[in-house]
Write a protein that holds these residues in place. Sequence first.
Motif, PDB file in Angstrom:
ATOM      1  N   UNK A 242      50.657  31.315  50.061  1.00 11.98           N
ATOM      2  CA  UNK A 242      51.167  31.829  48.786  1.00 11.98           C
ATOM      3  C   UNK A 242      50.421  31.110  47.667  1.00 11.98           C
ATOM      4  N   UNK A 243      49.639  31.852  46.910  1.00 13.80           N
ATOM      5  CA  UNK A 243      48.857  31.189  45.865  1.00 13.80           C
ATOM      6  C   UNK A 243      48.626  32.132  44.687  1.00 13.80           C
ATOM      7  N   UNK A 244      47.390  32.283  44.236  1.00  9.23           N
ATOM      8  CA  UNK A 244      47.118  32.920  42.954  1.00  9.23           C
ATOM      9  C   UNK A 244      45.990  33.948  43.054  1.00  9.23           C
ATOM     10  N   UNK A 245      45.943  34.823  42.056  1.00  5.35           N
ATOM     11  CA  UNK A 245      44.996  35.943  42.090  1.00  5.35           C
ATOM     12  C   UNK A 245      43.547  35.483  42.164  1.00  5.35           C
ATOM     13  N   UNK A 246      43.166  34.521  41.326  1.00  6.29           N
ATOM     14  CA  UNK A 246      41.771  34.086  41.322  1.00  6.29           C
ATOM     15  C   UNK A 246      41.382  33.454  42.658  1.00  6.29           C
ATOM     16  N   UNK A 247      42.287  32.673  43.203  1.00  2.94           N
ATOM     17  CA  UNK A 247      42.031  32.008  44.484  1.00  2.94           C
ATOM     18  C   UNK A 247      41.863  33.055  45.588  1.00  2.94           C
ATOM     19  N   UNK A 248      42.770  34.024  45.631  1.00  2.00           N
ATOM     20  CA  UNK A 248      42.726  35.053  46.672  1.00  2.00           C
ATOM     21  C   UNK A 248      41.452  35.894  46.547  1.00  2.00           C
ATOM     22  N   UNK A 249      41.120  36.296  45.334  1.00  2.00           N
ATOM     23  CA  UNK A 249      39.939  37.137  45.141  1.00  2.00           C
ATOM     24  C   UNK A 249      38.664  36.406  45.540  1.00  2.00           C
ATOM     25  N   UNK A 252      38.505  36.216  49.403  1.00  2.00           N
ATOM     26  CA  UNK A 252      38.097  37.491  49.997  1.00  2.00           C
ATOM     27  C   UNK A 252      36.580  37.666  49.889  1.00  2.00           C
ATOM     28  N   UNK A 253      36.031  37.417  48.726  1.00  2.00           N
ATOM     29  CA  UNK A 253      34.582  37.554  48.543  1.00  2.00           C
ATOM     30  C   UNK A 253      33.817  36.600  49.459  1.00  2.00           C
ATOM     31  N   UNK A 254      34.262  35.366  49.537  1.00  2.00           N
ATOM     32  CA  UNK A 254      33.575  34.379  50.378  1.00  2.00           C
ATOM     33  C   UNK A 254      33.688  34.724  51.854  1.00  2.00           C
ATOM     34  N   UNK A 255      34.886  35.122  52.286  1.00  2.00           N
ATOM     35  CA  UNK A 255      35.096  35.409  53.700  1.00  2.00           C
ATOM     36  C   UNK A 255      34.287  36.612  54.167  1.00  2.00           C
ATOM     37  N   UNK A 256      34.162  37.621  53.312  1.00  2.00           N
ATOM     38  CA  UNK A 256      33.409  38.826  53.663  1.00  2.00           C
ATOM     39  C   UNK A 256      31.922  38.690  53.363  1.00  2.00           C
ATOM     40  N   UNK A 257      31.534  37.537  52.843  1.00  2.00           N
ATOM     41  CA  UNK A 257      30.156  37.250  52.462  1.00  2.00           C
ATOM     42  C   UNK A 257      29.640  38.216  51.407  1.00  2.00           C
ATOM     43  N   UNK A 258      30.550  38.611  50.514  1.00  2.00           N
ATOM     44  CA  UNK A 258      30.179  39.348  49.322  1.00  2.00           C
ATOM     45  C   UNK A 258      29.801  38.330  48.247  1.00  2.00           C
ATOM     46  N   UNK A 259      29.055  38.723  47.229  1.00  2.00           N
ATOM     47  CA  UNK A 259      28.735  37.776  46.157  1.00  2.00           C
ATOM     48  C   UNK A 259      30.015  37.200  45.549  1.00  2.00           C
ATOM     49  N   UNK A 260      30.228  35.900  45.626  1.00  2.00           N
ATOM     50  CA  UNK A 260      31.482  35.322  45.126  1.00  2.00           C
ATOM     51  C   UNK A 260      31.694  35.513  43.635  1.00  2.00           C
ATOM     52  N   UNK A 261      30.598  35.700  42.888  1.00  2.00           N
ATOM     53  CA  UNK A 261      30.733  35.886  41.447  1.00  2.00           C
ATOM     54  C   UNK A 261      31.341  37.238  41.097  1.00  2.00           C
ATOM     55  N   UNK A 262      31.562  38.083  42.097  1.00  2.00           N
ATOM     56  CA  UNK A 262      32.185  39.384  41.864  1.00  2.00           C
ATOM     57  C   UNK A 262      33.704  39.361  41.970  1.00  2.00           C
ATOM     58  N   UNK A 263      34.305  38.176  42.073  1.00  2.00           N
ATOM     59  CA  UNK A 263      35.747  38.073  42.311  1.00  2.00           C
ATOM     60  C   UNK A 263      36.583  38.754  41.230  1.00  2.00           C
ATOM     61  N   UNK A 264      36.127  38.740  39.988  1.00  2.00           N
ATOM     62  CA  UNK A 264      36.926  39.288  38.893  1.00  2.00           C
ATOM     63  C   UNK A 264      36.945  40.818  38.896  1.00  2.00           C
ATOM     64  N   UNK A 265      36.114  41.441  39.694  1.00  2.00           N
ATOM     65  CA  UNK A 265      36.104  42.902  39.781  1.00  2.00           C
ATOM     66  C   UNK A 265      37.276  43.426  40.619  1.00  2.00           C
ATOM     67  N   UNK A 266      37.935  42.530  41.330  1.00  2.00           N
ATOM     68  CA  UNK A 266      39.068  42.908  42.166  1.00  2.00           C
ATOM     69  C   UNK A 266      40.366  42.701  41.402  1.00  2.00           C
ATOM     70  N   UNK A 267      41.385  43.476  41.742  1.00  2.00           N
ATOM     71  CA  UNK A 267      42.682  43.357  41.069  1.00  2.00           C
ATOM     72  C   UNK A 267      43.804  43.212  42.079  1.00  2.00           C
ATOM     73  N   UNK A 268      44.845  42.462  41.705  1.00  2.00           N
ATOM     74  CA  UNK A 268      45.979  42.226  42.600  1.00  2.00           C
ATOM     75  C   UNK A 268      47.292  42.310  41.839  1.00  2.00           C
TER      76      UNK A 268
END
Length: 303
Positions: A242-249, A252-268
Amino acid sequence: MMSFRRLTKLVCGLAGGTAVLVAMAEPKGYPFEKTKHNESSRKWTGLGVLQAAVPQTWSPGHDHTVTASGNGWDSNWDKRDPLALINGKKKKDKEITSEELNTEVENNKPKATRHIFLIRHSQYNLNGSVDKERVLTPLGREQAEYTGQRLAALGLKYDVMVHSTMTRATETASIISKHLPEVDKVSCDLLREGAPIEPVPPISWKPDCVYHEDGARIEAAFRRYIHRADSKQTEDSYEIIVCHANVIRYFVCRALQFPPEGWLRLGLNNGSITWITIRPSGRVGLRMMGDSGFMPPEKLTRT
Protein backbone atom coordinates in the motif's frame (compact mmCIF):
# COMPACT_ATOMS: atom_id res chain seq x y z
CA MET A 1 -31.52 15.80 -44.07
CA MET A 2 -30.17 13.69 -41.22
CA SER A 3 -27.51 15.44 -39.13
CA PHE A 4 -23.96 14.07 -39.18
CA ARG A 5 -24.01 13.46 -35.42
CA ARG A 6 -27.23 11.47 -35.61
CA LEU A 7 -25.95 9.60 -38.63
CA THR A 8 -22.80 8.63 -36.76
CA LYS A 9 -24.83 7.31 -33.82
CA LEU A 10 -26.99 5.22 -36.10
CA VAL A 11 -24.02 3.82 -37.96
CA CYS A 12 -22.34 2.92 -34.68
CA GLY A 13 -25.43 1.04 -33.64
CA LEU A 14 -25.59 -0.88 -36.92
CA ALA A 15 -22.01 -1.68 -37.71
CA GLY A 16 -20.02 -1.23 -34.49
CA GLY A 17 -17.18 1.10 -33.58
CA THR A 18 -15.29 0.43 -36.82
CA ALA A 19 -18.02 2.15 -38.78
CA VAL A 20 -17.41 5.41 -36.97
CA LEU A 21 -13.77 5.22 -37.93
CA VAL A 22 -14.78 4.63 -41.52
CA ALA A 23 -17.19 7.55 -41.57
CA MET A 24 -14.44 9.82 -40.32
CA ALA A 25 -11.84 8.28 -42.61
CA GLU A 26 -13.67 8.73 -45.91
CA PRO A 27 -12.74 12.42 -46.37
CA LYS A 28 -9.08 11.41 -45.86
CA GLY A 29 -9.14 9.19 -48.93
CA TYR A 30 -9.77 5.80 -47.31
CA PRO A 31 -12.11 3.78 -49.54
CA PHE A 32 -15.04 1.86 -48.10
CA GLU A 33 -17.97 -0.12 -49.41
CA LYS A 34 -21.68 0.20 -48.77
CA THR A 35 -24.00 -2.76 -48.59
CA LYS A 36 -27.63 -2.34 -49.60
CA HIS A 37 -30.23 -3.30 -47.01
CA ASN A 38 -32.59 -6.20 -47.54
CA GLU A 39 -36.35 -6.00 -47.39
CA SER A 40 -36.44 -6.47 -43.59
CA SER A 41 -34.39 -3.35 -42.98
CA ARG A 42 -36.29 -0.85 -45.13
CA LYS A 43 -36.84 1.35 -42.10
CA TRP A 44 -33.17 2.31 -42.49
CA THR A 45 -33.62 3.37 -46.11
CA GLY A 46 -30.89 5.73 -47.21
CA LEU A 47 -28.33 4.50 -44.70
CA GLY A 48 -25.86 1.95 -45.99
CA VAL A 49 -23.99 -0.38 -43.65
CA LEU A 50 -20.37 0.62 -43.82
CA GLN A 51 -17.73 -2.07 -44.11
CA ALA A 52 -14.21 -1.95 -42.71
CA ALA A 53 -12.03 0.78 -44.18
CA VAL A 54 -8.86 -0.17 -46.02
CA PRO A 55 -6.23 2.60 -46.23
CA GLN A 56 -5.00 3.16 -49.77
CA THR A 57 -1.40 2.86 -48.58
CA TRP A 58 -1.92 -0.79 -47.66
CA SER A 59 -1.25 -3.49 -50.23
CA PRO A 60 -0.82 -7.27 -49.97
CA GLY A 61 2.67 -8.69 -50.04
CA HIS A 62 4.33 -5.67 -48.43
CA ASP A 63 5.84 -5.55 -44.96
CA HIS A 64 3.66 -3.41 -42.72
CA THR A 65 5.20 -4.42 -39.38
CA VAL A 66 6.15 -1.83 -36.80
CA THR A 67 9.88 -1.40 -36.31
CA ALA A 68 11.09 -2.57 -32.90
CA SER A 69 12.69 -0.08 -30.55
CA GLY A 70 15.91 -2.07 -30.51
CA ASN A 71 15.90 -2.36 -26.73
CA GLY A 72 15.92 -6.04 -25.81
CA TRP A 73 14.73 -7.61 -22.58
CA ASP A 74 17.34 -7.71 -19.83
CA SER A 75 16.84 -11.15 -18.26
CA ASN A 76 19.06 -10.21 -15.34
CA TRP A 77 17.23 -6.96 -14.56
CA ASP A 78 17.01 -7.81 -10.85
CA LYS A 79 20.58 -9.18 -10.65
CA ARG A 80 19.17 -12.54 -9.52
CA ASP A 81 19.67 -14.62 -12.63
CA PRO A 82 21.05 -17.98 -11.39
CA LEU A 83 23.99 -18.06 -13.79
CA ALA A 84 24.97 -14.50 -12.89
CA LEU A 85 24.90 -15.42 -9.20
CA ILE A 86 27.12 -18.43 -9.80
CA ASN A 87 29.58 -16.49 -11.95
CA GLY A 88 29.86 -13.96 -9.16
CA LYS A 89 30.59 -16.74 -6.72
CA LYS A 90 33.27 -18.19 -9.01
CA LYS A 91 35.25 -14.96 -8.77
CA LYS A 92 35.48 -15.37 -5.01
CA ASP A 93 35.91 -19.15 -4.83
CA LYS A 94 37.99 -21.59 -6.79
CA GLU A 95 37.06 -22.45 -10.34
CA ILE A 96 34.36 -25.13 -10.64
CA THR A 97 33.75 -27.74 -13.31
CA SER A 98 30.94 -27.44 -15.86
CA GLU A 99 29.07 -30.24 -14.10
CA GLU A 100 29.33 -28.43 -10.78
CA LEU A 101 28.27 -25.24 -12.50
CA ASN A 102 25.12 -26.84 -13.92
CA THR A 103 24.26 -28.28 -10.52
CA GLU A 104 24.73 -24.90 -8.87
CA VAL A 105 22.56 -23.20 -11.48
CA GLU A 106 19.75 -25.72 -10.95
CA ASN A 107 19.99 -25.34 -7.18
CA ASN A 108 19.77 -21.56 -7.46
CA LYS A 109 16.88 -21.42 -9.92
CA PRO A 110 13.71 -19.82 -8.50
CA LYS A 111 10.73 -22.14 -8.43
CA ALA A 112 7.86 -19.87 -7.44
CA THR A 113 6.01 -16.90 -8.91
CA ARG A 114 5.62 -13.69 -6.94
CA HIS A 115 2.31 -11.84 -7.20
CA ILE A 116 2.59 -8.24 -6.03
CA PHE A 117 -0.51 -6.10 -5.49
CA LEU A 118 0.28 -2.38 -5.49
CA ILE A 119 -2.51 -0.42 -3.84
CA ARG A 120 -2.79 3.33 -4.11
CA HIS A 121 -3.97 5.00 -0.89
CA SER A 122 -7.51 6.34 -0.71
CA GLN A 123 -8.63 9.97 -0.97
CA TYR A 124 -7.18 12.17 1.77
CA ASN A 125 -7.38 15.69 3.16
CA LEU A 126 -5.41 17.86 0.75
CA ASN A 127 -5.57 20.85 3.08
CA GLY A 128 -3.32 19.31 5.73
CA SER A 129 -0.12 21.28 6.21
CA VAL A 130 1.82 18.31 7.65
CA ASP A 131 1.56 14.58 7.05
CA LYS A 132 -0.34 13.74 10.24
CA GLU A 133 -3.11 16.14 9.14
CA ARG A 134 -3.45 14.47 5.73
CA VAL A 135 -5.88 11.86 6.94
CA LEU A 136 -8.38 9.98 4.83
CA THR A 137 -11.64 11.74 4.03
CA PRO A 138 -14.95 9.97 4.74
CA LEU A 139 -15.04 9.05 1.04
CA GLY A 140 -11.47 7.83 1.27
CA ARG A 141 -12.41 5.49 4.10
CA GLU A 142 -15.23 4.12 1.97
CA GLN A 143 -12.81 3.56 -0.90
CA ALA A 144 -10.46 1.60 1.34
CA GLU A 145 -13.37 -0.60 2.43
CA TYR A 146 -14.14 -1.38 -1.21
CA THR A 147 -10.47 -2.17 -1.87
CA GLY A 148 -10.31 -4.48 1.13
CA GLN A 149 -13.48 -6.25 0.05
CA ARG A 150 -12.11 -6.71 -3.44
CA LEU A 151 -8.80 -8.15 -2.26
CA ALA A 152 -10.64 -10.53 0.07
CA ALA A 153 -13.03 -11.58 -2.71
CA LEU A 154 -10.10 -12.71 -4.87
CA GLY A 155 -9.72 -15.60 -2.44
CA LEU A 156 -5.92 -15.53 -2.41
CA LYS A 157 -3.65 -16.47 0.47
CA TYR A 158 -1.76 -13.23 1.05
CA ASP A 159 1.61 -13.50 2.75
CA VAL A 160 2.20 -9.95 3.94
CA MET A 161 1.00 -6.36 3.64
CA VAL A 162 3.68 -3.69 3.48
CA HIS A 163 2.65 -0.06 3.63
CA SER A 164 4.20 3.38 3.43
CA THR A 165 4.62 5.19 6.73
CA MET A 166 2.71 8.23 5.46
CA THR A 167 -0.62 8.75 7.21
CA ARG A 168 -2.87 8.25 4.19
CA ALA A 169 -1.20 4.95 3.28
CA THR A 170 -1.15 3.73 6.90
CA GLU A 171 -4.85 4.43 7.34
CA THR A 172 -5.69 2.79 4.01
CA ALA A 173 -3.74 -0.33 5.02
CA SER A 174 -5.50 -0.45 8.41
CA ILE A 175 -8.95 -0.44 6.80
CA ILE A 176 -7.95 -3.04 4.22
CA SER A 177 -6.54 -5.15 7.03
CA LYS A 178 -10.00 -5.52 8.57
CA HIS A 179 -10.95 -7.62 5.56
CA LEU A 180 -7.69 -9.62 5.71
CA PRO A 181 -7.20 -10.12 9.47
CA GLU A 182 -4.70 -12.97 9.10
CA VAL A 183 -2.24 -10.96 7.00
CA ASP A 184 0.66 -9.38 8.86
CA LYS A 185 1.30 -5.67 8.33
CA VAL A 186 4.73 -4.08 8.03
CA SER A 187 5.59 -0.41 7.48
CA CYS A 188 8.45 0.90 5.34
CA ASP A 189 9.82 4.43 4.93
CA LEU A 190 11.21 3.65 1.48
CA LEU A 191 7.65 3.54 0.11
CA ARG A 192 6.81 7.15 1.00
CA GLU A 193 5.59 9.38 -1.82
CA GLY A 194 8.11 11.41 -3.79
CA ALA A 195 9.47 12.40 -7.19
CA PRO A 196 11.17 9.28 -8.64
CA ILE A 197 12.73 10.77 -11.76
CA GLU A 198 12.21 13.90 -13.83
CA PRO A 199 9.30 13.05 -16.15
CA VAL A 200 9.31 13.27 -19.93
CA PRO A 201 7.62 15.33 -21.29
CA PRO A 202 8.99 17.68 -18.62
CA ILE A 203 6.86 19.71 -16.26
CA SER A 204 7.71 22.55 -13.88
CA TRP A 205 7.23 20.67 -10.63
CA LYS A 206 10.30 19.87 -8.55
CA PRO A 207 13.91 21.11 -8.46
CA ASP A 208 16.63 18.65 -9.46
CA CYS A 209 17.72 18.09 -5.87
CA VAL A 210 14.32 16.57 -5.02
CA TYR A 211 14.51 14.08 -7.89
CA HIS A 212 18.05 13.24 -6.82
CA GLU A 213 17.04 12.48 -3.23
CA ASP A 214 13.59 10.94 -3.76
CA GLY A 215 14.71 9.00 -6.81
CA ALA A 216 17.44 7.16 -4.91
CA ARG A 217 14.97 6.19 -2.16
CA ILE A 218 12.21 5.02 -4.52
CA GLU A 219 14.72 3.07 -6.60
CA ALA A 220 15.90 1.40 -3.39
CA ALA A 221 12.28 0.47 -2.66
CA PHE A 222 11.96 -1.02 -6.13
CA ARG A 223 15.05 -3.16 -5.65
CA ARG A 224 13.86 -4.34 -2.25
CA TYR A 225 10.34 -5.35 -3.26
CA ILE A 226 10.29 -5.98 -7.02
CA HIS A 227 12.38 -9.02 -7.95
CA ARG A 228 11.99 -12.71 -8.67
CA ALA A 229 11.49 -15.19 -5.84
CA ASP A 230 14.37 -16.59 -3.81
CA SER A 231 15.43 -20.10 -4.81
CA LYS A 232 14.35 -21.36 -1.37
CA GLN A 233 10.76 -20.24 -1.95
CA THR A 234 8.77 -23.27 -3.11
CA GLU A 235 5.23 -21.87 -3.33
CA ASP A 236 3.81 -18.86 -5.15
CA SER A 237 3.48 -15.79 -2.94
CA TYR A 238 0.89 -13.00 -2.83
CA GLU A 239 2.07 -9.72 -1.36
CA ILE A 240 0.26 -6.42 -0.89
CA ILE A 241 2.04 -3.07 -0.96
CA VAL A 242 0.00 0.00 0.00
CA CYS A 243 1.75 3.15 -1.14
CA HIS A 244 1.44 6.07 -3.57
CA ALA A 245 0.74 6.88 -7.21
CA ASN A 246 4.22 8.07 -8.13
CA VAL A 247 5.85 5.06 -6.49
CA ILE A 248 3.49 2.60 -8.20
CA ARG A 249 3.84 4.21 -11.62
CA TYR A 250 7.62 4.16 -11.35
CA PHE A 251 7.59 0.52 -10.20
CA VAL A 252 5.46 -0.48 -13.20
CA CYS A 253 7.74 1.27 -15.70
CA ARG A 254 10.87 -0.23 -14.15
CA ALA A 255 9.46 -3.74 -13.85
CA LEU A 256 8.27 -3.81 -17.47
CA GLN A 257 11.54 -2.21 -18.61
CA PHE A 258 9.70 0.74 -20.07
CA PRO A 259 11.45 4.13 -19.93
CA PRO A 260 11.09 5.10 -16.25
CA GLU A 261 10.81 8.78 -17.15
CA GLY A 262 7.39 7.97 -18.63
CA TRP A 263 5.83 7.32 -15.20
CA LEU A 264 3.76 10.52 -15.22
CA ARG A 265 1.92 9.43 -18.38
CA LEU A 266 0.10 6.81 -16.33
CA GLY A 267 -2.90 7.54 -14.11
CA LEU A 268 -4.28 5.82 -11.01
CA ASN A 269 -7.50 6.22 -9.06
CA ASN A 270 -7.51 6.27 -5.28
CA GLY A 271 -7.75 2.79 -3.81
CA SER A 272 -6.96 1.15 -7.14
CA ILE A 273 -5.21 -2.19 -7.53
CA THR A 274 -2.20 -2.85 -9.76
CA TRP A 275 -1.14 -6.51 -10.04
CA ILE A 276 2.36 -7.48 -11.13
CA THR A 277 3.59 -11.05 -11.55
CA ILE A 278 7.26 -12.05 -11.58
CA ARG A 279 7.95 -15.54 -12.92
CA PRO A 280 10.89 -17.75 -11.86
CA SER A 281 12.56 -16.92 -15.18
CA GLY A 282 12.46 -13.22 -14.32
CA ARG A 283 9.74 -12.44 -16.84
CA VAL A 284 7.34 -9.79 -15.62
CA GLY A 285 3.66 -9.46 -16.40
CA LEU A 286 1.17 -6.69 -15.66
CA ARG A 287 -2.05 -8.51 -14.80
CA MET A 288 -3.92 -5.39 -13.78
CA MET A 289 -3.20 -1.65 -13.86
CA GLY A 290 -5.08 0.77 -11.62
CA ASP A 291 -8.21 -1.39 -11.40
CA SER A 292 -11.01 0.39 -9.53
CA GLY A 293 -13.99 -1.11 -11.32
CA PHE A 294 -15.11 -2.69 -8.07
CA MET A 295 -16.14 0.75 -6.78
CA PRO A 296 -19.35 2.56 -7.74
CA PRO A 297 -18.61 5.31 -10.30
CA GLU A 298 -19.59 8.06 -7.87
CA LYS A 299 -16.91 6.88 -5.45
CA LEU A 300 -13.99 7.25 -7.87
CA THR A 301 -11.38 9.98 -7.33
CA ARG A 302 -7.78 10.61 -8.36
CA THR A 303 -6.56 13.10 -5.72
